[in-house]
Design an enzyme around this catalytic site. Structure first.
Site, PDB file in Angstrom:
ATOM      1  CG  HIS A  93      -2.227  -0.814   0.784  1.00 23.36           C
ATOM      2  ND1 HIS A  93      -2.142  -2.099   0.313  1.00 23.36           N
ATOM      3  CD2 HIS A  93      -3.536  -0.509   0.767  1.00 23.36           C
ATOM      4  CE1 HIS A  93      -3.358  -2.551   0.042  1.00 23.36           C
ATOM      5  NE2 HIS A  93      -4.226  -1.597   0.313  1.00 23.36           N
ATOM      6  CG  ASP A 164      -7.494   7.452   9.288  1.00 25.16           C
ATOM      7  OD1 ASP A 164      -7.548   7.473  10.525  1.00 25.16           O
ATOM      8  OD2 ASP A 164      -7.287   8.462   8.600  1.00 25.16           O
ATOM      9  CD  GLU A 280      -8.042  10.927  11.457  1.00 25.03           C
ATOM     10  OE1 GLU A 280      -8.527  11.172  10.336  1.00 25.03           O
ATOM     11  OE2 GLU A 280      -7.367   9.894  11.686  1.00 25.03           O
TER      12      GLU A 280
HETATM   13  P1  FAD Z   1       4.232  -1.791   2.131  1.00 31.29           P
HETATM   14  O1  FAD Z   1       3.754  -0.707   1.265  1.00 31.29           O
HETATM   15  O2  FAD Z   1       4.205  -3.147   1.577  1.00 31.29           O
HETATM   16  O3  FAD Z   1       5.703  -1.462   2.654  1.00 31.29           O
HETATM   17  C1  FAD Z   1       6.036  -0.168   3.107  1.00 31.29           C
HETATM   18  C2  FAD Z   1       7.512  -0.080   3.491  1.00 31.29           C
HETATM   19  O4  FAD Z   1       7.736  -0.861   4.642  1.00 31.29           O
HETATM   20  C3  FAD Z   1       8.457  -0.634   2.413  1.00 31.29           C
HETATM   21  O5  FAD Z   1       9.654   0.085   2.457  1.00 31.29           O
HETATM   22  C4  FAD Z   1       8.680  -2.059   2.859  1.00 31.29           C
HETATM   23  O6  FAD Z   1       9.899  -2.597   2.388  1.00 31.29           O
HETATM   24  C5  FAD Z   1       8.681  -1.897   4.369  1.00 31.29           C
HETATM   25  N1  FAD Z   1       8.188  -3.087   5.051  1.00 31.29           N
HETATM   26  C6  FAD Z   1       7.039  -3.756   4.839  1.00 31.29           C
HETATM   27  N2  FAD Z   1       6.951  -4.792   5.692  1.00 31.29           N
HETATM   28  C7  FAD Z   1       8.064  -4.761   6.458  1.00 31.29           C
HETATM   29  C8  FAD Z   1       8.562  -5.566   7.514  1.00 31.29           C
HETATM   30  N3  FAD Z   1       7.891  -6.625   7.972  1.00 31.29           N
HETATM   31  N4  FAD Z   1       9.744  -5.229   8.057  1.00 31.29           N
HETATM   32  C9  FAD Z   1      10.464  -4.159   7.615  1.00 31.29           C
HETATM   33  N5  FAD Z   1      10.051  -3.379   6.611  1.00 31.29           N
HETATM   34  C10 FAD Z   1       8.859  -3.670   6.043  1.00 31.29           C
HETATM   35  N6  FAD Z   1      -0.710   5.282   7.116  1.00 31.29           N
HETATM   36  C11 FAD Z   1      -0.903   5.798   8.331  1.00 31.29           C
HETATM   37  O7  FAD Z   1       0.033   5.973   9.092  1.00 31.29           O
HETATM   38  N7  FAD Z   1      -2.162   6.145   8.745  1.00 31.29           N
HETATM   39  C12 FAD Z   1      -3.266   5.940   7.988  1.00 31.29           C
HETATM   40  O8  FAD Z   1      -4.375   6.246   8.409  1.00 31.29           O
HETATM   41  C13 FAD Z   1      -3.091   5.359   6.695  1.00 31.29           C
HETATM   42  N8  FAD Z   1      -4.146   5.085   5.917  1.00 31.29           N
HETATM   43  C14 FAD Z   1      -3.948   4.515   4.695  1.00 31.29           C
HETATM   44  C15 FAD Z   1      -5.061   4.218   3.901  1.00 31.29           C
HETATM   45  C16 FAD Z   1      -4.903   3.634   2.667  1.00 31.29           C
HETATM   46  C17 FAD Z   1      -6.108   3.329   1.829  1.00 31.29           C
HETATM   47  C18 FAD Z   1      -3.587   3.367   2.187  1.00 31.29           C
HETATM   48  C19 FAD Z   1      -3.370   2.784   0.827  1.00 31.29           C
HETATM   49  C20 FAD Z   1      -2.470   3.660   2.961  1.00 31.29           C
HETATM   50  C21 FAD Z   1      -2.644   4.235   4.226  1.00 31.29           C
HETATM   51  N9  FAD Z   1      -1.558   4.527   5.051  1.00 31.29           N
HETATM   52  C22 FAD Z   1      -1.755   5.060   6.289  1.00 31.29           C
HETATM   53  C23 FAD Z   1      -0.176   4.335   4.578  1.00 31.29           C
HETATM   54  C24 FAD Z   1       0.437   3.048   5.076  1.00 31.29           C
HETATM   55  O9  FAD Z   1       0.807   3.185   6.424  1.00 31.29           O
HETATM   56  C25 FAD Z   1       1.665   2.741   4.243  1.00 31.29           C
HETATM   57  O10 FAD Z   1       1.261   2.432   2.948  1.00 31.29           O
HETATM   58  C26 FAD Z   1       2.514   1.657   4.842  1.00 31.29           C
HETATM   59  O11 FAD Z   1       3.585   1.485   3.969  1.00 31.29           O
HETATM   60  C27 FAD Z   1       1.818   0.335   5.128  1.00 31.29           C
HETATM   61  O12 FAD Z   1       1.447  -0.359   3.990  1.00 31.29           O
HETATM   62  P2  FAD Z   1       1.859  -1.877   3.761  1.00 31.29           P
HETATM   63  O13 FAD Z   1       1.716  -2.696   4.969  1.00 31.29           O
HETATM   64  O14 FAD Z   1       1.147  -2.276   2.541  1.00 31.29           O
HETATM   65  O15 FAD Z   1       3.446  -1.738   3.501  1.00 31.29           O
END
Ligand code: FAD
Length: 537
Positions: A93, A164, A280
């Protein structure tokens, strides 16, 4: 100093290492319990993300069965004379390819365990007498929605600090910060984790906490995946409330709006009955957006007209959003407590909208909107999102220059705005925030629709807006920091980290000296370094 540390670091990186030369067939023979795959059907999803604007093709994808699998893979790269990039991917994401690993291996941390061919058992919540608090140990790729369901079902407990949206992975949000309307009170998610298991860039599986291996612990929290892969996190829990009173009020005066937001977050240490649990807000610059995709709150059969509150025709409205949690024991006083809190605020009279719902439904509110957008084909579109932390002293400048300036009267998506208390963030973590005691998140969460026939909704237009917003902040001297950062050059990254940059480099040199991890973030220009093409022979 920063240059010296970096130079030493690069020289160390260029010293040839001795070890195994890995060939694709050998990699596939790595002793992992899960699955290492080269199929296009695995590569394609691991090459993109929610942002939908970047593409980085890995050469292989690992579905790990355990932390041991993650360590085996990272060690293989570390010991190779030509190490290859590895990125953990949570739920993908990110917006700008942060979880990608061009020509390397992506570890799909959040995919169904069935894919990995194992049954990964979950730990039950435990009580810590030293902290007088419950906690739960979870897999680093677990989605927060599953953590919530699991802890509710096992003792009626729930994590304290949220995002969120809950279809994000634990490791993914802890690598950034994890923020929402509870952060003013509990701090971000990285302030609510007590222990981690981490596979470092050397392939070592290390347990770290406040007490042990502290440098790694603080480095990994907010560390953008640069120092290690989180395979287990110990998350702080609290008894889950049963219900939530969810309130929205409108303002046409920005100063009154931010004054009230800041007042509400200053009550973080007040007795529970005398503060909200979540604060918020969002900006409404056009008629359509009062019922935007994040606003399932307002009933479609009874849409709220912005013009009836003095918005539209150039007017901008600001919506303050608050919740108060309660259960059977406090239900008798909820009306009275909410009324007393609302009395302190200076919103437009008669603009109070209230709803009441189960706690889980409130936490999972964005998923409902996701399902609606998916049904209309509007979820899998490009998302040129921009998230900024803005010092409280400059927030009025942003209103003048951006909300009532650059954006015009069309936004193509929600614009969130809410303040947080800096003292709830641990400065030892890698996360970066402005220096002031209070700072705001301003999130431009816009979707690009190139086929809509409206130039203001195209990816090109929205991306240009983002550049203009950043330029406006630079020229106005506003000390913003990007949240979920994306920078093109090393010097911009250095500016981003500010006084934390030297420490960031030292941590990189210590925990990932061969630049194996998190290359998708683009912090280090690793293309200039001798990466292997282990699979390409
Ligand atoms: P990814 O996008 O898969 O990874 C993000 C980063 O973390 C990359 O650099 C990856 O290599 C690293 N990573 C992933 N897993 C690990 C692990 N296990 N160990 C070490 N590194 C790792 N963020 C907020 O703070 N608050 C919100 O309210 C919020 N709302 C969101 C709503 C939506 C619809 C979306 C799409 C995103 C939102 N986000 C929010 C952003 C979100 O926190 C980031 O996208 C975050 O990266 C988490 O997504 P993910 O788990 O898919 O991680």
């Amino acid at each position: 100093m920063a240059h010296r540390v970096f130079l030493v670091f690069v020289i160390c990186r260029l010293i040839p290492t001795v070890g195994l030369t890995l060939q694709p067939a050998e990699l596939l023979r790595l002793d992992v319990q899960g699955q290492l795959r080269l199929d296009p059907s695995d590569i394609a999803p691991a090459s993109t993300d929610f942002g939908g604007t970047t593409r980085a093709e890995p050469l292989a994808v690992l579905h790990p069965a355990s932390a041991g699998d993650v360590a085996t893979l990272v060690r293989a790269s570390y010991l190779s004379p030509r190490p290859f990039p590895i990125s953990a991917r949570g739920h993908g994401h990110s917006i700008n390819g942060q979880a990608g690993a061009q020509h390397g291996v992506v570890i799909e941390m959040s995919q169904d365990v069935v894919l990995a061919g194992v049954n990964r058992a979950r730990a039950r919540p435990e009580y810590s007498s030293s902290r007088d608090e419950y906690y739960v140990d979870v897999w680093g790729g677990e989605l927060w929605i599953n953590v919530l369901k699991w802890t509710l079902a096992n003792g009626g407990l729930a994590p304290k600090s949220w995002t969120d949206y809950l279809y994000l992975s634990v490791g993914g949000t802890l690598s950034n910060a994890g923020i929402s309307g509870q952060a003013f009170n509990h701090g971000p998610q990285i302030s609510n984790v007590h222990e981690l298991d981490v596979v470092t860039g050397k392939g070592e599986l290390v347990t770290c906490s406040e007490e042990h291996n502290t440098e790694l612990f603080h480095g990994v929290l907010g560390g953008l995946g640069q120092f290690g892969i989180i395979t287990r996190a110990r998350i702080a829990l609290e008894p889950a409330p049963q219900r939530v009173r969810w309130i929205r009020v409108l303002y046409s005066n920005f100063t009154a709006f931010t004054k009230d937001q800041e007042h509400l977050i200053s009550l973080h240490s007040a007795p529970e009955r005398q503060r909200f649990d979540y604060v918020e807000g969002f900006v409404i610059v056009d008629e359509g957006l009062i019922n935007n995709w994040r606003s399932s709150f307002f009933s479609p059969s009874n849409p709220v007209k912005i013009s009836s509150f003095g918005g539209a025709n150039g007017g901008v409205l600001y919506c303050l959003e608050m919740t108060k949690n309660y259960d059977d024991t406090t239900a008798h006083s909820i009306d009275q407590d909410v009324e007393a809190l609302l009395k302190m605020l200076d919103f437009i009279p008669a603009s109070v909208f209230t709803t009441d719902l189960p706690y889980v439904d409130f936490l999972d509110r964005v998923h409902k909107a996701e399902l609606k957008l998916r049904a209309k084909g509007l979820w899998d579109v490009p998302h040129p999102w921009l998230n900024l932390f803005v010092p409280a002293s400059s927030i009025a400048d942003l209103d003048r220059g951006v909300f009532r300036g650059i954006l015009g009267n069309k936004t193509s998506g929600p614009i969130l705005i809410y303040p947080m208390n800096k003292h709830k963030w641990d400065d030892r973590s890698s996360a970066v925030t402005p220096e002031e005691d209070v700072f705001y998140l301003v999130a431009f969460l816009r979707s690009a629709l190139d086929d809509a026939g409206e130039p203001s909704k195209t990816l090109e237009h929205l991306s240009r807006d983002n550049q203009q917003i950043l330029q406006f902040c630079r020229e106005a001297g506003i000390e913003t920091r990007q949240y979920l950062p994306h920078h093109e050059t090393q010097s911009d990254w250095q500016k981003h980290f500010g006084h934390k940059w030297d420490r960031f480099l030292r941590r990189k040199a210590k925990f990932d000296p061969k630049f194996i991890l998190g290359t998708g973030q683009g912090i280090f220009q690793t293309s200039a370094l001798p990466y292997s093409s282990v699979f390409s022979s």
